[in-house]
Design an enzyme around this catalytic site. Structure first.
Site, short mmCIF file in Angstrom:
data_model
loop_
_atom_site.label_atom_id
_atom_site.label_comp_id
_atom_site.label_asym_id
_atom_site.label_seq_id
_atom_site.Cartn_x
_atom_site.Cartn_y
_atom_site.Cartn_z
N ASP A 176 79.55 -0.87 135.45
CA ASP A 176 81.00 -0.85 135.65
C ASP A 176 81.40 -1.98 136.60
O ASP A 176 80.73 -2.22 137.61
CB ASP A 176 81.44 0.51 136.22
CG ASP A 176 82.95 0.72 136.08
OD1 ASP A 176 83.35 1.59 135.29
OD2 ASP A 176 83.72 0.01 136.76
N HIS B 146 83.94 6.17 126.48
CA HIS B 146 82.85 5.71 127.35
C HIS B 146 82.48 6.84 128.29
O HIS B 146 83.33 7.64 128.70
CB HIS B 146 83.26 4.47 128.15
CG HIS B 146 84.57 4.58 128.85
ND1 HIS B 146 85.77 4.42 128.20
CD2 HIS B 146 84.87 4.85 130.15
CE1 HIS B 146 86.76 4.59 129.06
NE2 HIS B 146 86.25 4.86 130.26
P1 AMP Z 1 88.31 4.92 132.54
O1 AMP Z 1 89.29 4.82 133.67
O2 AMP Z 1 87.57 6.20 132.47
O3 AMP Z 1 88.95 4.54 131.21
O4 AMP Z 1 87.20 3.85 132.87
C1 AMP Z 1 87.29 2.50 132.56
C2 AMP Z 1 86.25 1.82 133.39
O5 AMP Z 1 85.98 0.56 132.83
C3 AMP Z 1 86.67 1.57 134.85
O6 AMP Z 1 85.76 2.22 135.71
C4 AMP Z 1 86.62 0.05 134.97
O7 AMP Z 1 86.14 -0.36 136.22
C5 AMP Z 1 85.69 -0.33 133.84
N1 AMP Z 1 85.87 -1.65 133.29
C6 AMP Z 1 87.01 -2.20 132.81
N2 AMP Z 1 86.77 -3.42 132.32
C7 AMP Z 1 85.45 -3.64 132.46
C8 AMP Z 1 84.58 -4.72 132.13
N3 AMP Z 1 85.03 -5.84 131.55
N4 AMP Z 1 83.27 -4.62 132.43
C9 AMP Z 1 82.80 -3.50 133.03
N5 AMP Z 1 83.56 -2.45 133.35
C10 AMP Z 1 84.86 -2.52 133.08
#
Ligand code: AMP
Ligand code: ZN
Length: 112
Positions: free
Chosen positions: A29, A98
């Site tokens: 993440d 995810h």
């Molecule tokens: P959610 O809020 O459950 O939808 O989680 C989305 C997660 O994706 C968050 O914890 C972000 O930090 C993570 N995230 C968003 N863009 C990326 C990226 N390009 N690479 C890795 N993690 C990401």
């Protein structure tokens, strides 16, 4: 479709991959909330947990199977938490299902 996690799965945008096979990918993440914070996704797009059905549920079981198999290699052998945020009130910000896998410290519970 403009989906950031589909792009990560296709390597169109970079990520720190910790596990990959033909069906799923796991990567770090970008904004970790624990010392270890990995996201596990199916390569095939499913929007959220509310879109799991009899056609695609196999991949969800498979993700959990791989987490169980790989947890030691990922440094999670002493325990971890798997989190799925679903929908607006559930805090989902990326519309590709995810599973957050967090660990590497003793995690608080149950304050939300
Ligand atoms: P959610 O809020 O459950 O939808 O989680 C989305 C997660 O994706 C968050 O914890 C972000 O930090 C993570 N995230 C968003 N863009 C990326 C990226 N390009 N690479 C890795 N993690 C990401
Ligand atoms: Zn997607």
């Amino acid at each position: 479709m403009d989906c950031i996690f589909c792009k990560i799965a296709k390597k169109e945008i970079p990520s720190s991959i910790v596990y990959e096979d033909e069906k799923i990918i796991m990567f770090k993440d970008l904004n970790p909330i624990a010392p270890i914070h990995i996201l596990a996704i199916p390569k095939k797009h499913i929007s959220s947990a509310s879109d799991i059905n009899s056609e695609n549920s196999q991949i969800i079981a498979y993700i959990f199977e791989i987490i169980a198999k790989e947890n030691k290699k990922l440094g999670l052998e002493n325990g971890y938490r798997i989190i799925n945020n679903c929908g607006k009130l559930g805090g989902q910000t990326v519309g590709h299902i995810h599973f957050h896998i967090v660990g590497g410290k003793e995690l608080a519970w149950p304050k939300l």
